[in-house]
Write an enzyme that holds these catalytic residues in place. Sequence first.
Site, PDB file in Angstrom:
ATOM      1  N   HIS A   1      49.229  90.527  60.609  1.00 31.50           N
ATOM      2  CA  HIS A   1      48.057  89.646  60.602  1.00 31.50           C
ATOM      3  C   HIS A   1      48.238  88.677  59.443  1.00 31.50           C
ATOM      4  O   HIS A   1      48.054  89.045  58.292  1.00 31.50           O
ATOM      5  CB  HIS A   1      46.782  90.497  60.445  1.00 31.50           C
ATOM      6  CG  HIS A   1      45.516  89.758  60.731  1.00 31.50           C
ATOM      7  ND1 HIS A   1      44.285  90.378  60.695  1.00 31.50           N
ATOM      8  CD2 HIS A   1      45.278  88.463  61.051  1.00 31.50           C
ATOM      9  CE1 HIS A   1      43.348  89.484  60.986  1.00 31.50           C
ATOM     10  NE2 HIS A   1      43.932  88.315  61.205  1.00 31.50           N
ATOM     11  N   THR A   2      48.593  87.440  59.756  1.00 29.17           N
ATOM     12  CA  THR A   2      49.099  86.510  58.742  1.00 29.17           C
ATOM     13  C   THR A   2      48.135  85.404  58.324  1.00 29.17           C
ATOM     14  O   THR A   2      48.406  84.710  57.344  1.00 29.17           O
ATOM     15  CB  THR A   2      50.394  85.849  59.253  1.00 29.17           C
ATOM     16  OG1 THR A   2      50.131  85.282  60.550  1.00 29.17           O
ATOM     17  CG2 THR A   2      51.503  86.886  59.389  1.00 29.17           C
TER      18      THR A   2
ATOM     19  N   GLY B   1      47.004 102.709  75.102  1.00 28.89           N
ATOM     20  CA  GLY B   1      47.771 102.176  73.987  1.00 28.89           C
ATOM     21  C   GLY B   1      48.278 103.308  73.114  1.00 28.89           C
ATOM     22  O   GLY B   1      47.542 104.247  72.811  1.00 28.89           O
TER      23      GLY B   1
ATOM     24  N   LEU C   1      41.860  92.818  70.888  1.00 30.86           N
ATOM     25  CA  LEU C   1      42.104  91.660  71.751  1.00 30.86           C
ATOM     26  C   LEU C   1      43.509  91.735  72.349  1.00 30.86           C
ATOM     27  O   LEU C   1      43.711  91.449  73.538  1.00 30.86           O
ATOM     28  CB  LEU C   1      41.921  90.375  70.945  1.00 30.86           C
ATOM     29  CG  LEU C   1      41.824  89.086  71.754  1.00 30.86           C
ATOM     30  CD1 LEU C   1      40.567  89.077  72.617  1.00 30.86           C
ATOM     31  CD2 LEU C   1      41.850  87.876  70.827  1.00 30.86           C
TER      32      LEU C   1
ATOM     33  N   GLU D   1      45.239  94.502  72.850  1.00 29.83           N
ATOM     34  CA  GLU D   1      45.222  95.582  73.840  1.00 29.83           C
ATOM     35  C   GLU D   1      44.586  95.120  75.147  1.00 29.83           C
ATOM     36  O   GLU D   1      45.065  95.443  76.232  1.00 29.83           O
ATOM     37  CB  GLU D   1      44.487  96.810  73.287  1.00 29.83           C
ATOM     38  CG  GLU D   1      45.244  97.511  72.183  1.00 29.83           C
ATOM     39  CD  GLU D   1      44.996  99.011  72.177  1.00 29.83           C
ATOM     40  OE1 GLU D   1      45.246  99.663  73.215  1.00 29.83           O
ATOM     41  OE2 GLU D   1      44.562  99.531  71.142  1.00 29.83           O
TER      42      GLU D   1
ATOM     43  N   ALA E   1      38.232  90.509  61.765  1.00 33.74           N
ATOM     44  CA  ALA E   1      38.794  91.797  61.359  1.00 33.74           C
ATOM     45  C   ALA E   1      40.118  92.072  62.071  1.00 33.74           C
ATOM     46  O   ALA E   1      40.276  91.746  63.246  1.00 33.74           O
ATOM     47  CB  ALA E   1      37.810  92.919  61.692  1.00 33.74           C
ATOM     48  N   THR E   2      41.030  92.702  61.351  1.00 27.46           N
ATOM     49  CA  THR E   2      42.293  93.114  61.960  1.00 27.46           C
ATOM     50  C   THR E   2      42.068  94.032  63.169  1.00 27.46           C
ATOM     51  O   THR E   2      42.733  93.859  64.205  1.00 27.46           O
ATOM     52  CB  THR E   2      43.215  93.779  60.921  1.00 27.46           C
ATOM     53  OG1 THR E   2      43.404  92.857  59.843  1.00 27.46           O
ATOM     54  CG2 THR E   2      44.567  94.135  61.511  1.00 27.46           C
TER      55      THR E   2
ATOM     56  N   ARG F   1      52.290 100.689  75.526  1.00 30.22           N
ATOM     57  CA  ARG F   1      51.300 101.392  76.327  1.00 30.22           C
ATOM     58  C   ARG F   1      52.025 102.361  77.253  1.00 30.22           C
ATOM     59  O   ARG F   1      53.186 102.127  77.596  1.00 30.22           O
ATOM     60  CB  ARG F   1      50.453 100.411  77.155  1.00 30.22           C
ATOM     61  CG  ARG F   1      49.734  99.373  76.298  1.00 30.22           C
ATOM     62  CD  ARG F   1      48.764  98.513  77.110  1.00 30.22           C
ATOM     63  NE  ARG F   1      47.608  99.274  77.550  1.00 30.22           N
ATOM     64  CZ  ARG F   1      46.572  99.584  76.768  1.00 30.22           C
ATOM     65  NH1 ARG F   1      46.525  99.202  75.512  1.00 30.22           N
ATOM     66  NH2 ARG F   1      45.561 100.276  77.251  1.00 30.22           N
TER      67      ARG F   1
END
Length: 133
Positions: free
Chosen positions: A70-71, A63, A42, A44, A35-36, A114
């Site tokens: 997301h490719t 954050g 991950l 972060e 999932a995006t 952040r």
Amino acid sequence: GPPMLETGIRGRASCPVTQNNTAAAMGSGALPVLATPAVAALVEEAAWKSVQPFLAQGQGTVGTLLRLNHTAATPLGGAVTAETELTAIDRRRLVFRFTVRDAAGPVADGEHERFVVDTGKFLAKAAARGKAE
């Protein structure tokens, strides 16, 4: 003195693709691929853990911005690694560039920001929001 927060600090975090972090499980899509939002988490994690040792006692980061391309889709049983680099410091604002890869190659890239916060003050402010009517 304590170690200095400076650009060039790198972070890294990895995770496997399991039933729990697929798009289908997280509600971000229907497919059994990473999932995006899991990719975002991950990134972060890699970013915050990389700078935490350089902060003062009682400080942390939150954050505030994530631009994520997301490719490629990573299937169940695969694993991804996010790598971050602190590229700019503007007072309390920290800017990171990141890449995410799996065994086959690049999966995602982008920019993450952040803010350094005083943990106690930040949580007090959050609690006040919880009491807002």
